[in-house]
Design a protein around this motif. Structure first.
Motif, PDB file in Angstrom:
ATOM      1  N   PRO A  74       0.817  -1.215   0.000  1.00  0.00           N
ATOM      2  CA  PRO A  74       0.000   0.000   0.000  1.00  0.00           C
ATOM      3  C   PRO A  74       0.854   1.271   0.000  1.00  0.00           C
ATOM      4  N   VAL A  75       0.259   2.342  -0.502  1.00  0.00           N
ATOM      5  CA  VAL A  75       0.982   3.613  -0.606  1.00  0.00           C
ATOM      6  C   VAL A  75       1.506   4.071   0.751  1.00  0.00           C
ATOM      7  N   ARG A  76       0.694   3.931   1.806  1.00  0.00           N
ATOM      8  CA  ARG A  76       1.124   4.412   3.122  1.00  0.00           C
ATOM      9  C   ARG A  76       2.365   3.664   3.612  1.00  0.00           C
ATOM     10  N   ASN A  81       8.373   3.411   4.214  1.00  0.00           N
ATOM     11  CA  ASN A  81       9.654   2.781   3.886  1.00  0.00           C
ATOM     12  C   ASN A  81      10.776   3.794   3.725  1.00  0.00           C
ATOM     13  N   ARG A  82      10.427   5.037   3.356  1.00  0.00           N
ATOM     14  CA  ARG A  82      11.444   6.071   3.166  1.00  0.00           C
ATOM     15  C   ARG A  82      12.139   6.417   4.479  1.00  0.00           C
ATOM     16  N   LEU A  83      11.466   6.141   5.578  1.00  0.00           N
ATOM     17  CA  LEU A  83      12.006   6.492   6.896  1.00  0.00           C
ATOM     18  C   LEU A  83      12.553   5.286   7.648  1.00  0.00           C
ATOM     19  N   LEU A  84      12.357   4.115   7.097  1.00  0.00           N
ATOM     20  CA  LEU A  84      12.744   2.892   7.802  1.00  0.00           C
ATOM     21  C   LEU A  84      14.032   2.312   7.239  1.00  0.00           C
ATOM     22  N   GLN A  89      11.714  -2.451   6.400  1.00  0.00           N
ATOM     23  CA  GLN A  89      10.800  -1.920   5.394  1.00  0.00           C
ATOM     24  C   GLN A  89       9.715  -2.938   5.031  1.00  0.00           C
ATOM     25  N   PHE A  90       8.570  -2.411   4.642  1.00  0.00           N
ATOM     26  CA  PHE A  90       7.469  -3.246   4.192  1.00  0.00           C
ATOM     27  C   PHE A  90       7.749  -3.690   2.754  1.00  0.00           C
ATOM     28  N   THR A  91       7.703  -4.988   2.517  1.00  0.00           N
ATOM     29  CA  THR A  91       7.877  -5.516   1.167  1.00  0.00           C
ATOM     30  C   THR A  91       6.749  -6.483   0.855  1.00  0.00           C
ATOM     31  N   SER A  92       6.547  -6.721  -0.419  1.00  0.00           N
ATOM     32  CA  SER A  92       5.518  -7.664  -0.831  1.00  0.00           C
ATOM     33  C   SER A  92       5.790  -9.049  -0.256  1.00  0.00           C
TER      34      SER A  92
END
Length: 401
Positions: A74-76, A81-84, A89-92
């Motif tokens: 999701p976009v959120r 992820n830019r800050l993590l 990070q969130f990945t598929s």
């Protein structure tokens, strides 16, 4: 499906690690899942890259949900992820594993089948089942020499295969190569057969050569690194083959279709080679073609080989995977001694010299195939999975359901 030894419906999960839209390597798990669902069992499917393929539609229609294991981030989460750091990070992939874990805990399957396109691509899914304490089986559709696991991955793969209640392979070659790569014996390993799309008693009349040309069919995914169509095109580009009455149709679909079209054009083979696309009715292929040719670099045991032989057609093939477990050189076809230009050319030359015997060889191919290939491959695998549940309950003692 015949009734099983279990009295009540079971909960059975199928996980496919194949990441393409669809391929022949998915037919066995999907067909078995459908047979079990239609027999009244509770079945759930999980797959990377869920599409609207007819096989998946049939599963849903039978009450078997199929969950996507490679969901879009999701976009959120992408913004977060830019800050993590990378590790958080969130990945598929992470989301897919979390989703699978949640579903398995809610469903609590009696047995899980993890279907792999190769022999290690589903190990992470199987390892999750192992960590969750679930009885599972592995199904490996291929075993390339070039993909032996390394270091930590090898340790996990060893654990996963040794903890599996069964390790199913589609050829003896793949089973033995996997044992060698892992350096461990797999006593729970056995060979199963993929389903085929021709009648068991499906030998067809020999096609007429109306224009005097013999017609070869290469029935394979358009995926050069596995199926080797580039080797075949280079062989046919030689002057000697251009001068002979021989035509090739490349059947199938895949990611390398445009590359193959470019090769045909570059080599000037437009009058010799054509693309036939995906054909659902395989009997249509063998009603007009005289022999199968498979220049494969890697294989399990090709579905196309089984279908050609049952249809009464000889095969020219490379010695890849389990091909020689079914194809007998100079009896039911011609086996190239290696996976090279020279080896394939030599096998094709031998076949051309004996082209007057192709029909007789095809008849022998059908006879030998029917003596080896099971009449109902889906029912056999379904019963093997039910047997695992029976063994688990017997080991747990009376009163366990």
């Amino acid at each position: 499906m015949k009734s099983s030894s279990t009295a009540s419906p079971l909960r059975i999960a199928f996980i496919s690690s194949c990441d393409g839209d669809w391929g022949g390597s998915e037919e066995l798990w999907a067909g078995t899942a459908l047979a079990l669902a239609q027999a009244g069992h509770h079945v759930q499917g999980f797959k990377t890259n869920v599409t609207s393929h007819p096989r998946l539609q049939a599963l849903r229609a039978a009450g078997c949900p199929v969950t996507e294991l490679a969901p879009a981030v999701p976009v959120r989460y992408r913004i977060a992820n830019r800050l993590l750091p990378v590790s958080r990070q969130f990945t598929s992939q992470k989301m897919g594993f979390d989703l699978l874990r949640q579903h398995l805990r809610a469903f609590r399957p009696d047995v899980v089948l993890v279907s792999q396109g190769s022999n290690y691509d589903g190990c992470a899914f199987a390892n999750l089942c192992r960590q969750e304490g679930l009885a599972y089986a592995l199904l490996s559709q291929k075993a390339p020499h070039s993909t032996a696991p390394h270091a930590h991955e090898r340790t996990v793969a060893q654990q996963v295969f040794q903890a599996a209640r069964r390790a199913f392979f589609v050829s003896r070659h793949n089973l033995e190569l996997t044992q060698l790569q892992l350096g461990v014996a797999l006593p729970a390993a056995e060979v199963v057969w993929n389903p085929y799309n021709v009648a068991f008693q499906g030998e067809l009349p020999w096609p007429a050569a109306t224009d005097g040309a013999l017609r070869l069919a290469c029935v394979a995914r358009l995926f050069l690194s596995d199926k080797g169509q580039d080797i075949l095109l280079q062989v046919l580009a030689q002057d000697k083959w251009r001068q002979r009455k021989l035509h090739l149709t490349l059947y199938g679909a895949g990611p390398d279709e445009e590359i193959i079209r470019g090769m045909i054009s570059f080599l000037g083979l437009e009058n010799t080679v054509c693309l036939g696309g995906h054909v659902a009715d395989v009997a249509q292929v063998w009603s007009t073609h005289h022999a199968l040719i498979l220049p494969s670099r890697y294989e399990g045991l090709p579905l196309a080989l089984v279908e050609a032989m049952l249809s009464g057609r000889p095969t020219i093939a490379s010695d890849a995977g389990g091909i020689i477990e079914l194809l007998v050189d100079n009896e039911t076809g011609f086996v190239a001694s290696g996976i090279t230009f020279l080896a394939l050319d030599e096998a094709l030359e031998r076949s051309w010299a004996k082209r007057a015997s192709w029909a007789q060889m095809g008849a022998e191919a059908a006879r030998q195939a029917r003596a080896v290939v099971p009449a109902d491959t889906l029912e056999l695998l379904a019963h093997k999975l039910l047997q695992i549940v029976h063994e688990e309950r017997a080991a747990a003692g009376p009163g366990v359901a």
